[in-house]
Design an enzyme around this catalytic site. Structure first.
Site, PDB file in Angstrom:
ATOM      1  N   GLY A  17      -0.230  -5.361  -5.054  1.00  0.00           N
ATOM      2  CA  GLY A  17       0.484  -4.977  -6.266  1.00  0.00           C
ATOM      3  C   GLY A  17       1.798  -4.299  -5.951  1.00  0.00           C
ATOM      4  N   GLY A  20       6.437   1.363  -9.562  1.00  0.00           N
ATOM      5  CA  GLY A  20       7.716   2.032  -9.560  1.00  0.00           C
ATOM      6  C   GLY A  20       8.071   2.675  -8.243  1.00  0.00           C
ATOM      7  N   GLY A  22       6.610   1.766  -5.117  1.00  0.00           N
ATOM      8  CA  GLY A  22       6.439   0.967  -3.907  1.00  0.00           C
ATOM      9  C   GLY A  22       5.464  -0.177  -4.051  1.00  0.00           C
ATOM     10  N   VAL A  24       1.658  -2.076  -2.686  1.00  0.00           N
ATOM     11  CA  VAL A  24       0.295  -1.800  -2.241  1.00  0.00           C
ATOM     12  C   VAL A  24      -0.257  -3.021  -1.521  1.00  0.00           C
ATOM     13  CG1 VAL A  24      -1.984  -1.003  -2.949  1.00  0.00           C
ATOM     14  CG2 VAL A  24       0.020  -0.388  -4.290  1.00  0.00           C
ATOM     15  N   LYS A  38      -0.326   2.000   0.757  1.00  0.00           N
ATOM     16  CA  LYS A  38       0.764   2.039  -0.209  1.00  0.00           C
ATOM     17  C   LYS A  38       2.055   2.392   0.517  1.00  0.00           C
ATOM     18  CE  LYS A  38      -2.624   3.505  -3.564  1.00  0.00           C
ATOM     19  NZ  LYS A  38      -2.960   4.351  -4.715  1.00  0.00           N
ATOM     20  N   ASP A 132      -1.048  11.076 -13.941  1.00  0.00           N
ATOM     21  CA  ASP A 132      -0.916   9.703 -14.460  1.00  0.00           C
ATOM     22  C   ASP A 132      -2.281   9.035 -14.578  1.00  0.00           C
ATOM     23  OD1 ASP A 132       0.452   7.528 -15.489  1.00  0.00           O
ATOM     24  OD2 ASP A 132       0.880   6.656 -13.534  1.00  0.00           O
TER      25      ASP A 132
END
Length: 317
Positions: A17, A20, A22, A24, A38, A132
């Site tokens: 994935g 915003g 970086g 993964v 990550k 988050d």
């Protein structure tokens, strides 16, 4: 034979994935164990303030007990790239499961409530704030929910970072009023996000609706949450968690105590109780997209290959 790409001592297997902050990747450590790696964007790692905060926040994240979380295993720099390694969690994220199979009910909804509250208790005990928490940052593993990407959002909280990156941290539908107003974020902000997340899991919709960022943020700050259809037992706690005043919200430990009907429940005990009541998310056969209907009280099968990685979940956002 093509050379294997490595970051530090980790061999990259495939990209999982992008977010915003970086990228993964599924990776393997020197023993062959699967991990989620990550990599932060190069323009971030080039900033001195980011490098300083990265080490500080990564070390704090590594102190989080691994109860109902995807623990941080390692962090470092390699050729100008900052990277963070977490345990790989094999399971779809909550957002995908709800979108595909509808709201959760019964014992799995309660196990989700306990599991995420347990994770927040462990995170807060380490002096970390998630900042988050959202459905894509909760993975449904075979033994219960696992919260990922805790603490790293704080890296964007600096004037040194580009506005576009800082803006990506926090998701309006799950953001506390104080965070939406740019005020300091405390553990109480994570509790607000817990309430919003439980509303979504139990009804299939976020409690402040959908739409543009500005209109959702306005509702978060000014409107009461819509909790129609949420299980009454969970609803009572969600209402308290979604109080506009952070001082009136329960702590993660208080959520656990009320969910389990006990006082000062240890996080390890709560984790064991989640595992005992959790119905694993079923997967369709590899290479197919067929899925059996969800059984009562079950979140429904996950999508084959939908693992997000310790999942990478939220793609390093």
């Amino acid at each position: 034979m093509e050379a294997q790409q490595k970051v530090g001592p980790y061999v990259l297997v495939r990209k999982l994935g992008e977010g915003g902050m970086g990228f993964v990747h599924l990776a393997r450590d020197e023993s062959g164990r699967q991990v989620a790696l990550k990599m932060m964007r190069p323009e971030l790692a080039a900033r001195e303030e980011f490098r300083r905060r990265f080490g500080k926040e990564a070390e704090a994240a590594r102190r989080v007990a691994r109860f109902c979380t995807a623990p941080v295993l390692d962090a470092g720099f390699d050729a100008g790239t900052a990277y963070l390694v977490t345990e790989f969690v094999d399971g779809p994220d909550l957002s995908g499961v709800i979108q595909r199979h509808g709201p959760m009910t019964g014992s799995n909804l309660e196990a989700l409530a306990v599991g995420v509250a347990t994770a927040l208790a462990a995170i807060h005990q380490a002096g970390v704030v998630h900042r988050d928490l959202k459905p894509s940052n909760v993975l449904l593993s075979p033994v219960g929910p696992r919260v990922i990407d805790f603490g790293i959002a704080q890296l964007a909280d600096t004037a040194e970072l580009p506005f576009t990156v800082a803006r990506s941290m926090g998701t309006p539908a799950y953001m506390s009023p104080e965070q939406a107003k740019g005020e300091p974020v405390t553990p109480a902000g994570d509790i607000f996000a817990w309430g919003a997340l439980m509303a979504y899991a139990g009804t299939g919709r976020p409690p402040f609706g959908t739409g543009g960022v500005a209109e959702v943020v306005y509702r978060v700050i000014n409107h009461a949450p819509v909790l129609d259809g949420l299980d009454e037992r969970i609803r009572a706690l969600a209402e308290r968690a979604l109080d506009k005043d952070p001082a009136r919200r329960p702590t993660a430990q208080q959520l656990l105590d009320r969910l389990l009907g006990r006082t000062e429940v240890p996080v390890d005990t709560a984790t064991q109780m989640v595992s005992e009541t959790w119905t694993p998310v079923l997967r369709p056969a590899q290479g197919t997209h067929a899925a059996a209907p969800p059984s009562p009280g079950h979140a429904g099968p996950g999508h084959a290959g939908a693992s997000r990685a310790g999942g990478a979940a939220a793609a390093a956002q």
